[in-house]
Design an enzyme around this catalytic site. Structure first.
Site, mmCIF file in Angstrom:
data_model
loop_
_atom_site.group_PDB
_atom_site.id
_atom_site.type_symbol
_atom_site.label_atom_id
_atom_site.label_comp_id
_atom_site.label_asym_id
_atom_site.label_seq_id
_atom_site.Cartn_x
_atom_site.Cartn_y
_atom_site.Cartn_z
ATOM 1 N N GLY A 198 0.795 -1.216 0.000
ATOM 2 C CA GLY A 198 0.000 0.000 0.000
ATOM 3 C C GLY A 198 0.829 1.267 0.000
ATOM 4 C CD GLU A 201 -1.582 8.301 0.766
ATOM 5 O OE1 GLU A 201 -1.916 9.516 0.704
ATOM 6 O OE2 GLU A 201 -1.034 7.795 1.764
ATOM 7 C CB ALA A 204 0.445 10.483 -3.421
ATOM 8 N N GLY A 205 0.784 9.290 -6.716
ATOM 9 C CA GLY A 205 1.195 8.099 -7.452
ATOM 10 C C GLY A 205 2.705 8.120 -7.613
ATOM 11 C CD1 TRP A 230 -5.522 4.483 -8.351
ATOM 12 C CD2 TRP A 230 -6.431 2.806 -9.512
ATOM 13 N NE1 TRP A 230 -6.453 5.029 -9.203
ATOM 14 C CE2 TRP A 230 -7.023 4.009 -9.940
ATOM 15 C CE3 TRP A 230 -6.855 1.608 -10.103
ATOM 16 C CZ2 TRP A 230 -8.015 4.057 -10.924
ATOM 17 C CZ3 TRP A 230 -7.830 1.654 -11.084
ATOM 18 C CH2 TRP A 230 -8.388 2.868 -11.490
ATOM 19 C CB ILE A 231 -4.501 -1.398 -2.916
ATOM 20 C CG1 ILE A 231 -4.166 0.021 -2.420
ATOM 21 C CG2 ILE A 231 -3.664 -2.453 -2.219
ATOM 22 C CD1 ILE A 231 -2.762 0.479 -2.738
ATOM 23 N NE ARG A 346 -10.702 -12.508 -42.052
ATOM 24 C CZ ARG A 346 -12.025 -12.375 -42.094
ATOM 25 N NH1 ARG A 346 -12.799 -13.383 -41.738
ATOM 26 N NH2 ARG A 346 -12.566 -11.235 -42.475
ATOM 27 C CD GLU A 441 4.990 -2.753 -9.385
ATOM 28 O OE1 GLU A 441 6.210 -2.954 -9.312
ATOM 29 O OE2 GLU A 441 4.135 -3.636 -9.200
ATOM 30 C CB THR A 443 4.406 6.672 -15.722
ATOM 31 O OG1 THR A 443 5.413 7.690 -15.527
ATOM 32 C CG2 THR A 443 3.303 6.856 -14.695
#
Length: 473
Positions: A198, A201, A204-205, A230-231, A346, A441, A443
């Site tokens: 965790g 937030e 906060a990323g 986003w946990i 195809r 983790e 960007t």
């Protein structure tokens, strides 16, 4: 004669031949005027760019000198028998138990908790934790192999490995006290308890200093208040590795040495969690949030020392990013295999689309990206096995593999045409799943800056108090 003069001489070949009198033209044998030996040496010297060497007496015979040639040790990219068996076992389990129903799980936005005991039985949840702490004692390359095979089936499976085995378990193995390892790591490695991480937030990323969760100390207890967003496994996990400001003055200054790490249990009073239902990717996985309202945490649950939270968070991300890189590599392979299969089946314009060069181009790019991404994460895994710092290499692997997986998924949809835009084929799910890893983790933009800073000498990894144990120790 200097090199420049020699070059000039080479540019004027006619100057190398002496002038010939007109009457000599009638006598072919006299076409070239006689040249003295000294002059001949002078003419030949520029051609070899060396000065004339006076003759020397022959050297006396000498005994032959035997030298042992030193060749560098070649890199070995072959898996061990144990690693190949592991890879095959995970692949077969995924194909047998998950693949047949992953489409339905995805469409229903349903996380199947029954998957966890199966993973525990295979030894996956504690794969790289030593046997003394309840794990399978595998090396770190094996962790990567597991991650790649799981994401080949679906990203939701690899996410379990990222948060439970990577971000949480390896962090406790490295930074935890013996008491914490016995109380938390052992049951987690055995799969009896599920763990997550965790840090992120609502506000906060990438900016970790922006977290607002605080930990107020009263006696031998800390009281945590805040919200994490986003946990992964937020509504499933039993144990949480949480980061909070323990020094409120340093929080005002945004000094990361004021952040501390804690282990929180779901059963602690004041803890609550929920599931995020509006996401559009990794739908078969559980993603949510949790809130802490003055959650009472014993001092014995503090991981590391006060103020080491930021360092521990970054250490944990090294382990998580490693699994993300390996997992994204598996996604690229899944896109490649699905595209190759479809391209051979195809037909358009009277032939299989596999015969069309632009289709081949997309599949070739997937193959290139897969091989490169695999080499990058395996390199990072090898460094981990050796006990060497690998923040730079792991970050590069994560950045490359995730961006390449997004490209592969987009091209896979393109190869499938309109069919790729439906859930009838898996590539639409691949496309929805791939995007998350380009964001979480670190960007792609963060990783670009990191790699540039390494090259420019603006970033240097400093030793930390605790380092990931070398494999075998």
């Amino acid at each position: 004669m200097c090199a420049r003069s020699a070059l000039l001489a080479l540019e004027a070949p006619s100057a190398l031949i002496a002038p010939v009198a007109p009457q000599a033209l009638e006598a072919p044998s006299a076409l070239i005027a006689p040249v003295a030996p000294q002059a001949l040496l002078a003419l030949l010297a520029p051609l070899a760019l060396i000065a004339p060497v006076a003759p020397q007496a022959p050297l006396a015979p000498q005994a032959p000198v035997h030298r042992t040639l030193q060749f560098p040790v070649m890199l070995n990219f072959d898996l061990t028998d144990e690693q190949r068996l592991l890879e095959q076992s995970v692949r077969e389990w995924g194909a047998r138990e998950i693949a047949p129903r992953i489409r339905d799980l995805d469409r229903e936005h349903r996380f199947d908790k029954n998957i966890l005991p199966q993973m525990a039985e295979l030894g996956l949840l504690g794969c790289s934790v030593p046997a003394e702490y309840g794990g399978a004692g595998m090396d770190y390359v094996s962790l990567g192999l597991i991650s790649e095979e799981l994401e080949y089936v679906d990203t939701s499976l690899r996410v379990i490995m990222s948060v439970h085995a990577g971000l949480n378990c390896l962090t406790l193995l490295t930074w935890g006290t013996e008491d914490q390892k016995k109380r938390y790591l052992v049951p987690q490695a055995k799969g009896q308890k599920i763990a997550t991480y965790g840090l992120t937030e609502p506000a906060a990323g990438s900016d970790v200093r922006g977290i607002q969760t605080v930990a107020v100390k009263k006696g031998d207890r800390y009281y945590l208040t805040g919200e994490k967003m986003w946990i992964s496994l937020a509504d499933v996990a039993d144990n949480f590795l949480v980061f909070a400001w323990s020094d409120l003055e340093k929080k005002k200054q945004r000094d990361p040495s004021g952040i501390t790490a804690f282990i929180i249990e779901r059963s602690f009073k004041g803890f609550s969690s929920g599931t995020l239902k509006e996401k559009w990717g990794i739908l078969a996985g559980n993603t949510g949030f949790f809130k802490m309202d003055e959650v009472e945490v014993p001092e014995a649950n503090m991981v590391g020392q006060p103020g080491e939270g930021f360092k521990i968070a970054m250490f944990a991300l090294d382990q998580g990013r490693y699994t993300v890189a390996a997992g994204a590599t598996g996604l690229i392979r899944a896109c490649r295999d699905a595209s190759a299969k479809y391209a051979k089946e195809r037909k358009t314009f009277g032939t299989a689309i596999a015969d069309h060069q632009l289709v081949k181009e997309m599949i070739a790019q997937m193959e290139s990206d897969y091989q490169a991404a695999r080499l990058l994460w395996m390199r990072a895994g090898s460094l981990k096995n050796q006990g060497r710092r690998n923040t730079r290499e792991t970050g590069l692997a994560k950045w490359f593999a995730t961006v390449a997986s997004e490209r592969a998924a987009g091209d896979a949809v393109q190869v499938h045409g309109a069919n790729g835009y439906s859930d009838e084929y898996p590539v639409g799910r691949f496309y929805r799943n791939c995007k998350g890893a380009v964001i979480y983790e670190g960007t792609r933009e963060i990783h670009k800056i990191m790699q540039a800073d390494y090259v420019l000498g603006m970033r240097q990894d400093r030793p930390t108090r605790c380092e990931l144990p070398k494999y075998g120790l």
